[in-house]
Design an enzyme around this catalytic site. Sequence first.
Site, PDB file in Angstrom:
ATOM      1  CE1 TYR A 132      -2.993   3.105   0.848  1.00 53.58           C
ATOM      2  CE2 TYR A 132      -3.872   1.805   2.672  1.00 53.58           C
ATOM      3  CZ  TYR A 132      -3.918   2.925   1.867  1.00 53.58           C
ATOM      4  OH  TYR A 132      -4.885   3.888   2.102  1.00 53.58           O
ATOM      5  CE  LYS A 160      -5.931   2.725  -1.874  1.00 51.01           C
ATOM      6  NZ  LYS A 160      -6.402   3.405  -0.653  1.00 51.01           N
ATOM      7  CB  ILE A 204      -8.657   0.586  -3.187  1.00 52.35           C
ATOM      8  CG1 ILE A 204      -8.439  -0.898  -3.488  1.00 52.35           C
ATOM      9  CG2 ILE A 204      -9.090   0.779  -1.736  1.00 52.35           C
ATOM     10  CD1 ILE A 204      -7.358  -1.570  -2.658  1.00 52.35           C
TER      11      ILE A 204
END
Length: 293
Positions: A132, A160, A204
């Site tokens: 992330y 992400k 996302i």
Amino acid sequence: MTKEAYVALVTCFNQDETLNYEATRKQVRRQIDAGNNILCAGTNGDFSALTFDEKVKLTAEVVNEAKGRCKVIVNAGMPATFETVMLSKEFDRIGVDGIAVITPFFIACTQDGLERHYLTVADSVNTPIYLYDIPARTQNHIEPETARRLAAHPNIAGIKDSGGQQETLEAYMQVGKEMDNFDVYSGPDHLVHWALQNGAAGCISGLGNVLPNVLAEIVSCFNAGDEEGAAKAQEIYGNFRKDLYGLGFPPAMVKRALWVMDPSVGASRQPALLPDAAQDKQVEALLKKYGQI
């Protein structure tokens, strides 16, 4: 490959700043109704303001409400590898679909340090781990070549990217094309459709808290081969993003917009943005403009 939409779900609070689990469950149901999956305890979920035990209970509540009707990923990232592993083991026990690990914050990391951090976490659990990257918030950035090396680990399933830079997202997607079982999820709300077109597994999004159906439409239209429909939905999404984020700090504005629609979500814990009547009027006008209230 069918693309997926995740919403970085807000965490709801009572007036005394305790967690409001029922209101959070309501938001879970709202996303399920729209057709979206959920990222719990992310940057839009006030994760840095939550205690260890609160994150564990919050995740259990979200998973219990979802009941398999959508996928649930939870953010376990903390500054130290030790606590990140502890949280990841708790989430592994609860039974989430994935564990996102935001880069350490406050602690300045080398690429070697980031690699050791992620490998240690990935070795500690059975649940798939997602890198992330959001350097504007953590001051640490996963270089594409570091992501490539980490992608070789059998329990690191993807990344992400919330850096907001198209060229970085392109580099991560190139890693995804070259490495087996490494999915790239786009974080920037203005790049959802573009990312899907260029190889992302999905997105996302924080803005999906406010416009869940529009986000779902971008992805569902794309999956159906309706590029025109996806482009139209992306235009609405991008215009709303520009208008809303023009009023202040993006995660705070997402929460305030949702609060104007449904006060049960509560304010964020201090020292986050305080309610501002004049600003709320501007948000209300935007929501009316986009047909949300």
